[in-house]
Design a protein around this motif. Structure first.
Motif, PDB file in Angstrom:
ATOM      1  N   GLU A   1      18.742 -17.175  20.310  1.00  0.00           N
ATOM      2  CA  GLU A   1      17.939 -16.964  19.106  1.00  0.00           C
ATOM      3  C   GLU A   1      18.036 -18.218  18.245  1.00  0.00           C
ATOM      4  N   ILE A   2      16.867 -18.770  17.905  1.00  0.00           N
ATOM      5  CA  ILE A   2      16.824 -20.027  17.164  1.00  0.00           C
ATOM      6  C   ILE A   2      15.841 -19.925  16.008  1.00  0.00           C
ATOM      7  N   ASN A   3      16.003 -20.812  15.046  1.00  0.00           N
ATOM      8  CA  ASN A   3      15.046 -21.020  13.972  1.00  0.00           C
ATOM      9  C   ASN A   3      14.393 -22.371  14.212  1.00  0.00           C
ATOM     10  N   VAL A   4      13.085 -22.396  14.259  1.00  0.00           N
ATOM     11  CA  VAL A   4      12.347 -23.645  14.425  1.00  0.00           C
ATOM     12  C   VAL A   4      11.722 -23.984  13.078  1.00  0.00           C
ATOM     13  N   VAL A   5      12.123 -25.112  12.507  1.00  0.00           N
ATOM     14  CA  VAL A   5      11.581 -25.573  11.232  1.00  0.00           C
ATOM     15  C   VAL A   5      10.581 -26.680  11.532  1.00  0.00           C
ATOM     16  N   LEU A   6       9.341 -26.442  11.163  1.00  0.00           N
ATOM     17  CA  LEU A   6       8.287 -27.419  11.427  1.00  0.00           C
ATOM     18  C   LEU A   6       8.242 -28.474  10.331  1.00  0.00           C
ATOM     19  N   LYS A   7       7.541 -29.547  10.591  1.00  0.00           N
ATOM     20  CA  LYS A   7       7.378 -30.608   9.584  1.00  0.00           C
ATOM     21  C   LYS A   7       6.602 -30.116   8.374  1.00  0.00           C
ATOM     22  N   SER A   8       5.829 -29.040   8.530  1.00  0.00           N
ATOM     23  CA  SER A   8       5.076 -28.452   7.424  1.00  0.00           C
ATOM     24  C   SER A   8       5.941 -27.490   6.609  1.00  0.00           C
ATOM     25  N   ASN A   9       7.255 -27.409   6.937  1.00  0.00           N
ATOM     26  CA  ASN A   9       8.242 -26.533   6.292  1.00  0.00           C
ATOM     27  C   ASN A   9       8.076 -25.057   6.641  1.00  0.00           C
ATOM     28  N   GLN A  10       7.254 -24.708   7.595  1.00  0.00           N
ATOM     29  CA  GLN A  10       7.191 -23.345   8.096  1.00  0.00           C
ATOM     30  C   GLN A  10       8.393 -23.133   9.012  1.00  0.00           C
ATOM     31  N   THR A  11       8.950 -21.921   8.976  1.00  0.00           N
ATOM     32  CA  THR A  11      10.098 -21.601   9.817  1.00  0.00           C
ATOM     33  C   THR A  11       9.761 -20.390  10.673  1.00  0.00           C
ATOM     34  N   PHE A  12      10.099 -20.468  11.960  1.00  0.00           N
ATOM     35  CA  PHE A  12       9.880 -19.381  12.903  1.00  0.00           C
ATOM     36  C   PHE A  12      11.214 -19.024  13.530  1.00  0.00           C
ATOM     37  N   PHE A  13      11.462 -17.707  13.671  1.00  0.00           N
ATOM     38  CA  PHE A  13      12.696 -17.229  14.273  1.00  0.00           C
ATOM     39  C   PHE A  13      12.365 -16.436  15.522  1.00  0.00           C
TER      40      PHE A  13
END
Length: 75
Positions: A24-36
């Motif tokens: 399980e990871i959190n992906v932080v995009l350059k646009s500051n959106q975060t997906f888990f």
């Protein structure tokens, strides 16, 4: 139980892909959106993520700023 946050910046993603698979990871995009979600697979500089609502997301390494995950501490 203690946990430690492990951060992987975009430039280190290619070298550290094996530690992200089936985790399980959190992906932080350059646009500051975060997906888990759970990392399903990584190939061709793409991360395939499935969130808790069973939606699938695909992110190119170039979109990603940081990947963060929890690691259980030994203490």
């Amino acid at each position: 139980m203690g946990k430690r946050l492990i951060r992987i910046v975009q430039s280190a993603l290619s070298a550290r892909t094996e530690e992200l698979l089936n985790r399980e990871i959190n992906v932080v995009l350059k646009s500051n959106q975060t997906f888990f979600g759970r990392c399903q697979k990584i190939e061709n500089n793409l991360i395939f993520l499935q969130d808790q609502r069973m939606h699938r997301h695909t992110f190119a390494f170039t979109q990603i700023d940081t990947v963060v995950y929890d690691l259980e501490a030994t203490f």
